[in-house]
Design an enzyme around this catalytic site. Structure first.
Site, mmCIF file in Angstrom:
data_model
loop_
_atom_site.group_PDB
_atom_site.id
_atom_site.type_symbol
_atom_site.label_atom_id
_atom_site.label_comp_id
_atom_site.label_asym_id
_atom_site.label_seq_id
_atom_site.Cartn_x
_atom_site.Cartn_y
_atom_site.Cartn_z
ATOM 1 C CG HIS A 1 66.423 1.588 -15.753
ATOM 2 N ND1 HIS A 1 67.296 1.530 -15.417
ATOM 3 C CD2 HIS A 1 65.140 1.927 -14.834
ATOM 4 C CE1 HIS A 1 66.807 0.597 -14.761
ATOM 5 N NE2 HIS A 1 65.889 1.089 -13.865
ATOM 6 C CD GLU B 1 46.406 9.881 -31.805
ATOM 7 O OE1 GLU B 1 45.028 9.693 -31.005
ATOM 8 O OE2 GLU B 1 45.627 9.743 -32.413
ATOM 9 N NE ARG C 1 37.713 5.871 -44.591
ATOM 10 C CZ ARG C 1 37.797 4.993 -44.003
ATOM 11 N NH1 ARG C 1 37.245 4.472 -43.173
ATOM 12 N NH2 ARG C 1 38.445 4.249 -45.097
ATOM 13 C CD1 TRP D 1 46.246 11.220 -43.345
ATOM 14 C CD2 TRP D 1 47.043 9.485 -44.803
ATOM 15 N NE1 TRP D 1 47.071 10.470 -42.813
ATOM 16 C CE2 TRP D 1 48.095 9.847 -43.840
ATOM 17 C CE3 TRP D 1 47.522 8.349 -45.279
ATOM 18 C CZ2 TRP D 1 49.136 9.064 -43.011
ATOM 19 C CZ3 TRP D 1 49.077 7.658 -44.898
ATOM 20 C CH2 TRP D 1 48.895 7.968 -44.064
ATOM 21 C CD GLU E 1 44.671 5.907 -25.232
ATOM 22 O OE1 GLU E 1 45.589 5.435 -26.436
ATOM 23 O OE2 GLU E 1 43.607 6.809 -25.969
ATOM 24 C CB CYS F 1 41.780 8.137 -49.586
ATOM 25 S SG CYS F 1 43.081 8.626 -49.774
ATOM 26 C CE LYS G 1 37.900 7.091 -35.494
ATOM 27 N NZ LYS G 1 38.423 7.577 -33.995
ATOM 28 C CE LYS H 1 44.254 9.568 -27.835
ATOM 29 N NZ LYS H 1 43.520 8.626 -27.979
ATOM 30 C CG ASN I 1 40.877 4.013 -49.439
ATOM 31 O OD1 ASN I 1 42.094 4.099 -48.344
ATOM 32 N ND2 ASN I 1 39.447 3.798 -48.902
ATOM 33 N N GLY I 2 44.029 3.774 -51.482
ATOM 34 C CA GLY I 2 44.830 1.990 -50.917
ATOM 35 C C GLY I 2 45.548 2.320 -51.319
HETATM 36 O O1 M6R Z 1 40.616 1.538 -35.976
HETATM 37 P P1 M6R Z 1 41.735 0.856 -34.938
HETATM 38 O O2 M6R Z 1 41.357 0.369 -33.904
HETATM 39 O O3 M6R Z 1 42.345 -0.658 -35.756
HETATM 40 O O4 M6R Z 1 42.914 2.023 -35.270
HETATM 41 C C1 M6R Z 1 44.000 1.631 -34.687
HETATM 42 C C2 M6R Z 1 45.025 2.528 -34.911
HETATM 43 O O5 M6R Z 1 45.295 3.471 -35.977
HETATM 44 C C3 M6R Z 1 43.673 3.606 -33.774
HETATM 45 O O6 M6R Z 1 44.012 3.265 -32.422
HETATM 46 C C4 M6R Z 1 44.926 5.258 -33.631
HETATM 47 O O7 M6R Z 1 46.177 4.724 -33.305
HETATM 48 C C5 M6R Z 1 43.720 6.304 -32.932
HETATM 49 N N1 M6R Z 1 44.579 7.402 -33.678
HETATM 50 C C6 M6R Z 1 44.523 7.040 -31.910
HETATM 51 O O8 M6R Z 1 43.984 8.286 -31.183
#
Ligand code: M6R
Length: 613
Positions: free
Chosen positions: A509, A493, A27, A74, A486, A2, A608, A490, A100-101
């Site tokens: 395995h 996502e 956010r 969010w 990673e 949020c 984010k 990616k 937010n929270g």
């Molecule tokens: O702000 P942070 O690095 O603590 O965030 C951690 C994860 O939420 C963040 O890396 C998330 O996995 C991203 N969407 C990855 O692209």
């Protein structure tokens, strides 16, 4: 999660709020809304969907207000919908609030309020908190400020709240615990935001609000208090970000811009720290806790998501170079599993935002048990940075794309520097290897530039070829294993394709059962000590008709000869190579997402900054 904005001043609030919400949309984008004070009334406009949907809804309305608050959501409690969108009105209609929270004890508060006759127009925990505040205000016959203070003492959870009151035409009341809040100081105006981006166009002077602080914000006045009603002097800081840093600058998407910024951002994270010519590393944050690090029982790296992958690579590198025990922990697990921590442990918290709730609480707990906390954070002034005993900023600049790219490579650059510096101080690395690694690290920005220039077109082709796949497997060994993870994250996502990352040898395995002619398997197969072994793994996939896409080192004809498609990166020391290998994988994900017609900057369901657990 949020985004919240606020404005009090003498200009029209609505355009300022909308502009701010667009900057904070990363956010959360389930719904958006604003509440305006017109001088004698409150007006609330809100809509499910992105900020653009709110703009369409408000189009043509003549909103004359110089005070207002805005929210981009969010969803946590209640589905994305108009009714669950913020701001909410209190039962009397006299107060509007954004939040937010998460309010953890909202169910109990709600039932208490329902017994008193309160009704709720939404399913949110936020509306409960708002009515709880209103109830206190009415029963205690007190000011809104006082009611907020009393209410927050009973609230369990995390929040930033902004409230406007019909009876206070020039005031926003704000409070925070656990979620971020920045207040910008303008000319007879104040700007509020979850981060500084909404206010960059207007001011560079900001105050970061701390937990348990309450702000009374008027055009010409910012009063800060703690929950005990004692005044606190606001600590004004100067922002070091330019507006251009948060704009697309000619790129179609922030994600692409941020991928292409990496030669510069990696350079920035090394600048003033790495002196390859004189074989020296300057890191004052490390100096501050040098003895602790050298004599550490364990280094525990806590992080989430992409930052966790950076931590995993750091485990391999620190153990190899510094001979210190390293554990890498998902912050969300670490905070709840009662880990054994002593004052001989050093915790490295890795976080782009510096606000990730799980990481924040994990270090809070570890700190209480005597551990030393080192924060490796991108966002300056963020909560994790402020809670750490020592630290270093990654200097990647604002990262707007929800999928992290440039923040990851900046994290890696900095983690390499930390490992090398500690190894040097501890004398666990010989001078020749130290010099070689420093020299190779210094070449990374140029090598990333080469990859972007030379591989972009080929990767676009590969993306077109595989964009319709249903699943992907990503495999890597040793230093490249975290990069396989990673790469898979990616792709998931931004393309919504199911993808799994595995250690290449582990594939036998279980996951090998997935392999057939329809499964693309991405190998991170740069030339390293495991090269022959990964070649065998590629053969095993080929023997089962899997399609192999490989990240290969320049001049590697063996893997290039086996793979269906290759993405080539310059040859560099195997410890440093992962920072190069990830770049083609970022591009591949981006272009596959684009081929599938998706909003890569704002993937569905994601936010984010994950400020709730
Ligand atoms: O702000 P942070 O690095 O603590 O965030 C951690 C994860 O939420 C963040 O890396 C998330 O996995 C991203 N969407 C990855 O692209």
């Amino acid at each position: 999660m949020c985004g919240i904005v606020g404005y009090v001043g003498s200009n029209l609030a609505y355009p300022i709020l909308i502009d701010g919400l667009k900057k904070l949309e990363y956010r959360g984008y389930d719904s958006a809304g604003v509440a305006l004070h017109t001088g004698n009334a409150l007006e609330v406009y809100k809509k499910e969907g992105k900020v653009a949907a709110l703009e369409d809804f408000v189009y043509g309305k003549n909103i004359q207000a110089t005070v207002g608050i805005g929210h981009t959501r969010w969803a946590t409690h209640g589905v994305p919908s108009d009714r669950n969108a913020h701001p909410h009105y209190s039962n009397s209609g006299n107060i509007a609030m954004i939040h937010n929270g998460i309010i953890e004890n909202y169910a109990q508060l709600k039932s208490e309020l329902q017994q008193k006759g309160y009704t709720f127009a939404s399913d949110t925990d936020s509306e409960v908190l708002l009515n709880f505040i209103e109830d206190i205000k009415i029963n205690n016959d007190c000011s809104l400020e006082e009611a907020v203070r009393v209410a927050l003492k009973r609230v369990v959870g995390a929040y930033v709240i902004l409230l406007i009151d019909k009876d206070l035409p020039d005031t926003i009341i704000a409070a925070r615990k656990g979620s971020p809040l920045v207040i910008g100081i303008g000319n007879n105006a104040h700007y509020l935001g979850s981060d500084a981006s909404p206010m960059l166009a207007y001011t560079k002077e900001v105050v970061y609000i701390n937990d348990y602080e309450l702000a009374i914000v008027r055009p010409d006045e910012l009063i800060l208090k703690n929950l005990g009603n004692e005044r606190i002097t606001p600590f004004v800081q100067k922002l070091d970000i330019e507006l251009a840093a948060i704009e697309k600058g000619g790129y179609d998407h922030f994600m692409l811009k941020e991928i292409f910024e990496q030669p510069q951002t990696i350079f920035d994270s090394l600048r003033g720290r790495l002196d390859a010519e004189h074989q020296h590393i300057t890191l004052s944050g490390v100096d501050k806790i040098k003895e602790k690090l050298i004599h550490a029982n364990r280094v525990i790296i806590v992080a989430c998501g992409t930052s966790w992958h950076a931590g995993l690579l750091a485990e391999y590198v620190i153990e190899e170079l510094c001979r210190i025990n390293v554990e890498v922990e998902y912050a969300s697990e670490f905070r709840y599993r009662n880990p054994i921590i002593t004052d001989k442990d050093v915790i490295i918290a890795v976080s782009q935002s510096g606000e990730t709730a799980d990481t924040l609480v994990a270090i809070e707990n570890a700190k209480k048990q005597g551990a030393t906390i080192f924060g490796l954070v991108n966002v300056v002034g963020s909560s994790i940075a402020r809670m750490s005993d020592a630290g270093a900023y990654t200097h990647a600049g604002p990262e707007i794309g929800v999928a992290s790219t440039k923040a990851f490579t900046a994290q890696l650059a900095l983690l390499y520097l930390i490992a090398l510096k500690v190894a040097y101080e501890k004398q666990t690395i010989d001078q020749t290897l130290f010099n070689k690694l420093l020299g190779d690290l210094a070449k990374v920005p140029q090598y990333v530039q080469d990859i972007l220039e030379e591989q972009d077109a080929a990767i676009q082709e590969i993306a077109r070829k595989y964009a319709d796949a249903n699943d992907f497997l990503y495999l890597g060994r040793g230093f490249n294993f975290p990069i396989a993870l990673e790469g898979a994250l990616k792709l998931k996502e931004v393309s919504y394709i199911h993808a799994e990352g595995y250690p290449a040898a582990e594939m036998k395995h279980g996951p090998i059962a997935l392999v057939d002619e329809n499964l693309p398997v991405v190998f991170v197969a740069t030339k390293d000590s495991y090269h022959e072994k990964i070649v065998s793994n590629i053969q095993e996939i080929k023997a089962r008709k899997g399609q192999v896409i490989a990240v290969v080192s320049q001049g590697d004809n063996v893997v290039a000869g086996l793979a269906d498609d290759v993405m080539v990166v310059p040859q560099i020391h195997e410890i440093i190579a992962p920072i190069l290998s990830v770049v083609p994988l970022q591009l591949l994900s981006y272009y596959i997402g684009i081929n599938r017609g998706l909003d890569v900057d704002k993937p569905r369901n994601l936010a984010k900054s994950v400020t709730v657990e």
